[in-house]
Design a protein around this motif. Structure first.
Motif, PDB file in Angstrom:
ATOM      1  N   SER A  24      -8.400  67.933   4.976  1.00 17.35           N
ATOM      2  CA  SER A  24      -8.701  68.122   6.398  1.00 17.35           C
ATOM      3  C   SER A  24      -9.284  66.810   6.936  1.00 17.35           C
ATOM      4  O   SER A  24      -9.802  65.994   6.170  1.00 17.35           O
ATOM      5  CB  SER A  24      -9.676  69.283   6.616  1.00 17.35           C
ATOM      6  N   PHE A  25      -9.157  66.633   8.248  1.00 14.12           N
ATOM      7  CA  PHE A  25      -9.599  65.395   8.891  1.00 14.12           C
ATOM      8  C   PHE A  25     -10.201  65.680  10.249  1.00 14.12           C
ATOM      9  O   PHE A  25      -9.814  66.640  10.911  1.00 14.12           O
ATOM     10  CB  PHE A  25      -8.400  64.465   9.170  1.00 14.12           C
ATOM     11  N   ASP A  26     -11.107  64.791  10.692  1.00  8.31           N
ATOM     12  CA  ASP A  26     -11.354  64.648  12.112  1.00  8.31           C
ATOM     13  C   ASP A  26     -10.641  63.358  12.523  1.00  8.31           C
ATOM     14  O   ASP A  26      -9.998  62.708  11.680  1.00  8.31           O
ATOM     15  CB  ASP A  26     -12.845  64.679  12.469  1.00  8.31           C
ATOM     16  N   CYS A  27     -10.696  62.985  13.784  1.00  8.18           N
ATOM     17  CA  CYS A  27      -9.863  61.873  14.249  1.00  8.18           C
ATOM     18  C   CYS A  27     -10.167  60.557  13.544  1.00  8.18           C
ATOM     19  O   CYS A  27      -9.266  59.886  13.041  1.00  8.18           O
ATOM     20  CB  CYS A  27      -9.960  61.710  15.767  1.00  8.18           C
ATOM     21  N   SER A  28     -11.433  60.180  13.481  1.00  7.22           N
ATOM     22  CA  SER A  28     -11.775  58.899  12.857  1.00  7.22           C
ATOM     23  C   SER A  28     -11.712  58.976  11.339  1.00  7.22           C
ATOM     24  O   SER A  28     -11.423  57.980  10.669  1.00  7.22           O
ATOM     25  CB  SER A  28     -13.153  58.427  13.309  1.00  7.22           C
ATOM     26  N   GLY A  29     -11.943  60.147  10.782  1.00  6.62           N
ATOM     27  CA  GLY A  29     -11.760  60.335   9.342  1.00  6.62           C
ATOM     28  C   GLY A  29     -10.305  60.121   8.964  1.00  6.62           C
ATOM     29  O   GLY A  29      -9.996  59.559   7.906  1.00  6.62           O
ATOM     30  N   VAL A  68      -7.862  48.887   3.507  1.00  5.95           N
ATOM     31  CA  VAL A  68      -8.822  48.441   4.522  1.00  5.95           C
ATOM     32  C   VAL A  68      -9.826  49.555   4.788  1.00  5.95           C
ATOM     33  O   VAL A  68      -9.440  50.706   5.004  1.00  5.95           O
ATOM     34  CB  VAL A  68      -8.100  48.059   5.831  1.00  5.95           C
ATOM     35  N   ASN A  69     -11.085  49.204   4.785  1.00  8.54           N
ATOM     36  CA  ASN A  69     -12.153  50.176   4.980  1.00  8.54           C
ATOM     37  C   ASN A  69     -12.651  50.118   6.425  1.00  8.54           C
ATOM     38  O   ASN A  69     -13.409  49.229   6.778  1.00  8.54           O
ATOM     39  CB  ASN A  69     -13.285  49.896   3.993  1.00  8.54           C
ATOM     40  N   LEU A  70     -12.209  51.066   7.256  1.00  8.40           N
ATOM     41  CA  LEU A  70     -12.655  51.132   8.647  1.00  8.40           C
ATOM     42  C   LEU A  70     -14.028  51.778   8.741  1.00  8.40           C
ATOM     43  O   LEU A  70     -14.448  52.507   7.837  1.00  8.40           O
ATOM     44  CB  LEU A  70     -11.676  51.955   9.486  1.00  8.40           C
ATOM     45  N   GLN A  71     -14.682  51.564   9.860  1.00  6.17           N
ATOM     46  CA  GLN A  71     -15.938  52.241  10.152  1.00  6.17           C
ATOM     47  C   GLN A  71     -15.678  53.746  10.234  1.00  6.17           C
ATOM     48  O   GLN A  71     -14.553  54.189  10.408  1.00  6.17           O
ATOM     49  CB  GLN A  71     -16.512  51.739  11.482  1.00  6.17           C
ATOM     50  N   ARG A  72     -16.724  54.556  10.168  1.00  6.86           N
ATOM     51  CA  ARG A  72     -16.558  56.012  10.074  1.00  6.86           C
ATOM     52  C   ARG A  72     -16.263  56.709  11.399  1.00  6.86           C
ATOM     53  O   ARG A  72     -15.488  57.657  11.440  1.00  6.86           O
ATOM     54  CB  ARG A  72     -17.809  56.626   9.420  1.00  6.86           C
ATOM     55  N   THR A  73     -16.866  56.276  12.494  1.00  6.32           N
ATOM     56  CA  THR A  73     -16.694  57.009  13.751  1.00  6.32           C
ATOM     57  C   THR A  73     -15.727  56.293  14.689  1.00  6.32           C
ATOM     58  O   THR A  73     -15.502  55.086  14.574  1.00  6.32           O
ATOM     59  CB  THR A  73     -18.035  57.189  14.479  1.00  6.32           C
ATOM     60  N   GLY A  95     -15.885  66.101  11.203  1.00  2.00           N
ATOM     61  CA  GLY A  95     -16.601  65.412  10.131  1.00  2.00           C
ATOM     62  C   GLY A  95     -15.803  65.214   8.853  1.00  2.00           C
ATOM     63  O   GLY A  95     -16.277  64.567   7.920  1.00  2.00           O
ATOM     64  N   ALA A  96     -14.583  65.736   8.799  1.00  2.00           N
ATOM     65  CA  ALA A  96     -13.796  65.665   7.568  1.00  2.00           C
ATOM     66  C   ALA A  96     -13.084  64.325   7.439  1.00  2.00           C
ATOM     67  O   ALA A  96     -12.587  63.766   8.416  1.00  2.00           O
ATOM     68  CB  ALA A  96     -12.775  66.794   7.525  1.00  2.00           C
TER      69      ALA A  96
END
Length: 156
Positions: free
Chosen positions: A63-68, A80-85, A57-58
């Motif tokens: 810290s990060f998760d993959c899509s974050g 560029v603003n990508l979607q979150r998931t 969720g980061a």
């Protein structure tokens, strides 16, 4: 100057500001990784976060998760603003074949196109940078623990 003329001038100035600002936002979000300069910016930004820890969720930068991680890198490097998931990033970008991958493309993993569970950013030579349980690392897009479902090019 009468009040009607002042109001008209203010209205025109406001409309012009909104129009030009809106155009800049739209142009900013249509960027993609097709050029070598853009890809280099993406990869440089991603490299700056090597070793950062994984937290579900980061969204960064500590810290990060993959899509974050992919969302953060695209925003910082290209605006560029990508979607979150990962699933939303897969659904919202143009699919490309794995054989035609370019640096900066997104690569997606999961059990199917409807069940994307991981995303990384392609950096060339069959490798990606991604955030996973070992943190932000470089690894092959072909491995026994990932099922490569597809790839997408942002903004194309």
């Amino acid at each position: 100057m009468n009040s009607h003329l002042k109001k008209a001038i203010v209205s025109i100035a406001t409309a012009f500001t909104l129009f030009t600002t809106g155009s800049a936002i739209v142009a900013n979000q249509s960027a993609h990784a097709a050029t070598s300069d853009e890809a280099a910016s993406l990869i440089d930004e991603a490299n700056d976060h090597m070793g950062v820890r994984y937290v579900y969720g980061a969204t960064g930068p500590s810290s990060f998760d993959c899509s974050g991680f992919t969302k953060y890198v695209y925003k910082q490097a290209l605006g560029v603003n990508l979607q979150r998931t990962a699933q939303a990033q897969y659904n919202s970008n143009k699919k490309v074949s794995v054989n035609s991958l370019k640096k900066g493309d997104l690569v997606f993993f999961g059990s199917s196109a409807r069940s994307i569970s991981h995303v990384g950013m392609y950096i060339g030579d069959g490798k990606m940078i991604d955030a996973q349980n070992r943190g932000v690392i470089k690894e092959s897009i072909y491995s026994s623990w990932w099922n490569l479902v597809g790839a997408a090019r942002v903004g194309d």
